[in-house]
Design a protein around this motif. Sequence first.
Motif, PDB file in Angstrom:
ATOM      1  N   ASN A 106       0.792  -1.242   0.000  1.00 23.67           N
ATOM      2  CA  ASN A 106       0.000   0.000   0.000  1.00 23.67           C
ATOM      3  C   ASN A 106       0.820   1.286   0.000  1.00 23.67           C
ATOM      4  OD1 ASN A 106       0.485   0.744   2.903  1.00 23.67           O
ATOM      5  ND2 ASN A 106      -0.687  -1.110   3.293  1.00 23.67           N
ATOM      6  N   PRO A 107       2.078   1.327   0.514  1.00 23.68           N
ATOM      7  CA  PRO A 107       2.819   2.598   0.419  1.00 23.68           C
ATOM      8  C   PRO A 107       3.039   3.081  -1.011  1.00 23.68           C
ATOM      9  CG  PRO A 107       3.833   1.188   2.068  1.00 23.68           C
ATOM     10  CD  PRO A 107       2.808   0.357   1.357  1.00 23.68           C
ATOM     11  N   TYR A 108       3.000   2.164  -1.976  1.00 17.61           N
ATOM     12  CA  TYR A 108       3.206   2.560  -3.371  1.00 17.61           C
ATOM     13  C   TYR A 108       2.016   3.321  -3.952  1.00 17.61           C
ATOM     14  CZ  TYR A 108       6.927  -0.881  -2.865  1.00 17.61           C
ATOM     15  OH  TYR A 108       8.018  -1.577  -2.428  1.00 17.61           O
ATOM     16  N   PHE A 125      -6.646   4.395   8.953  1.00 15.91           N
ATOM     17  CA  PHE A 125      -8.020   4.723   9.334  1.00 15.91           C
ATOM     18  C   PHE A 125      -8.082   6.132   9.926  1.00 15.91           C
ATOM     19  CE2 PHE A 125     -11.772   4.433  12.201  1.00 15.91           C
ATOM     20  CZ  PHE A 125     -12.723   4.169  11.231  1.00 15.91           C
ATOM     21  N   MET A 126      -7.083   6.482  10.699  1.00 14.98           N
ATOM     22  CA  MET A 126      -7.047   7.849  11.236  1.00 14.98           C
ATOM     23  C   MET A 126      -6.845   8.873  10.123  1.00 14.98           C
ATOM     24  SD  MET A 126      -7.711   7.618  14.397  1.00 14.98           S
ATOM     25  CE  MET A 126      -7.404   9.332  14.812  1.00 14.98           C
ATOM     26  N   ILE A 127      -6.030   8.530   9.128  1.00 17.78           N
ATOM     27  CA  ILE A 127      -5.868   9.426   7.975  1.00 17.78           C
ATOM     28  C   ILE A 127      -7.194   9.586   7.241  1.00 17.78           C
ATOM     29  CG2 ILE A 127      -4.749   9.682   5.725  1.00 17.78           C
ATOM     30  CD1 ILE A 127      -2.308   8.298   6.891  1.00 17.78           C
ATOM     31  N   TRP A 128      -7.921   8.494   7.063  1.00 20.32           N
ATOM     32  CA  TRP A 128      -9.223   8.565   6.380  1.00 20.32           C
ATOM     33  C   TRP A 128     -10.217   9.408   7.172  1.00 20.32           C
ATOM     34  CZ3 TRP A 128     -14.038   6.351   7.889  1.00 20.32           C
ATOM     35  CH2 TRP A 128     -15.031   6.453   6.908  1.00 20.32           C
ATOM     36  N   LEU A 129     -10.221   9.243   8.491  1.00 23.15           N
ATOM     37  CA  LEU A 129     -11.118  10.059   9.318  1.00 23.15           C
ATOM     38  C   LEU A 129     -10.795  11.545   9.166  1.00 23.15           C
ATOM     39  CD1 LEU A 129     -11.316   7.987  12.644  1.00 23.15           C
ATOM     40  CD2 LEU A 129     -13.058   8.182  10.862  1.00 23.15           C
ATOM     41  N   SER A 150     -11.889   7.041  -0.491  1.00 22.06           N
ATOM     42  CA  SER A 150     -12.259   5.655  -0.219  1.00 22.06           C
ATOM     43  C   SER A 150     -11.079   4.712  -0.392  1.00 22.06           C
ATOM     44  CB  SER A 150     -13.406   5.229  -1.142  1.00 22.06           C
ATOM     45  OG  SER A 150     -14.565   5.997  -0.885  1.00 22.06           O
ATOM     46  N   LEU A 151     -10.114   5.088  -1.227  1.00 24.02           N
ATOM     47  CA  LEU A 151      -8.910   4.278  -1.365  1.00 24.02           C
ATOM     48  C   LEU A 151      -8.153   4.216  -0.042  1.00 24.02           C
ATOM     49  CD1 LEU A 151      -6.786   2.718  -2.977  1.00 24.02           C
ATOM     50  CD2 LEU A 151      -5.839   4.903  -3.719  1.00 24.02           C
ATOM     51  N   ILE A 152      -8.110   5.318   0.685  1.00 28.85           N
ATOM     52  CA  ILE A 152      -7.460   5.311   1.997  1.00 28.85           C
ATOM     53  C   ILE A 152      -8.170   4.340   2.927  1.00 28.85           C
ATOM     54  CG2 ILE A 152      -6.758   6.743   3.951  1.00 28.85           C
ATOM     55  CD1 ILE A 152      -6.854   9.165   2.091  1.00 28.85           C
ATOM     56  N   LEU A 153      -9.500   4.324   2.877  1.00 28.60           N
ATOM     57  CA  LEU A 153     -10.260   3.395   3.714  1.00 28.60           C
ATOM     58  C   LEU A 153      -9.980   1.950   3.321  1.00 28.60           C
ATOM     59  CD1 LEU A 153     -12.403   2.896   5.881  1.00 28.60           C
ATOM     60  CD2 LEU A 153     -14.151   3.145   4.104  1.00 28.60           C
ATOM     61  N   LEU A 154      -9.898   1.680   2.020  1.00 28.46           N
ATOM     62  CA  LEU A 154      -9.595   0.325   1.563  1.00 28.46           C
ATOM     63  C   LEU A 154      -8.220  -0.115   2.044  1.00 28.46           C
ATOM     64  CD1 LEU A 154     -10.478  -2.071  -0.352  1.00 28.46           C
ATOM     65  CD2 LEU A 154      -9.037  -0.973  -2.070  1.00 28.46           C
TER      66      LEU A 154
END
Length: 259
Positions: A43-45, A107-111, A187-191
């Motif tokens: 995911n970092p990519y 998840f915190m980033i998405w929030l 939503s990608l962050i949430l995924l």
Amino acid sequence: MATTTNRLRNNGRFGVSEFIASVIQGRWFRVSISFLIMVGAGNPYLFGTYSQAIKSSQGYDQSTLNLLGFYKDLGASLGLPSGLLAEVTPPWFVVLLGSAMNFVGFFMIWLGATHRISKPRVWQMCLYIFIGASYQNYANTGVVVTTVKNFPESRGTTLGLLKGYLGLGGAILTQLYLAIYGNDSESLILLIAWLPAASSMVFAYTIRVIKVGRQPKEQKVFYQFFYASLALALFLMAMIIAQKQITFSKAAFCGSATM
């Protein structure tokens, strides 16, 4: 007659359950699960894909976004904590802890990106992305080291395949995100937060060292994995090119993700 039938049924059930247990406990099932976990660790990519959502939602300039990218790279590169932890805990625990950090961080980033919490400070966002990106180190330590130990005679091939799936992880996660959420960077962050964590929660307990001798056709099986991986990479490349040229519908995205 009824007794004989019941006995046959019980033997059949035992045979099926014994077969499933032997498959799950075998090295080849575990290496397949290792590929799955390494995909999630890629995911970092995807930072270049979801970073614009963070930039626009938080009002960051490019220098602040570069700072986030630095801490993302730092989290994905600092492997000392996971290595020390692996010395005193089993590999499945290392993977499990890494997946929990991945979920908490992203998840915190998405929030924050969706304004479900008060606007985080820059240092908090840097901390969140550092924690989330650290999952790559924990997956590398728990999965790669364990798989190499399970296949000591094919360590080079095994390492290459695992690192290959780590690199393909970004493309695979992108196809899944487009199929599930559509073109929505937030939503990608949430995924990224829930999918790697969920797969690790389910399969992390299979990551264990098994002392088994080399099988006669072990290298041949790895070559088959390699050919399948190459076909997957070519398919992903074709899908990415096609999606740049053609407007895909939601059904088309679902079809490409299913493939």
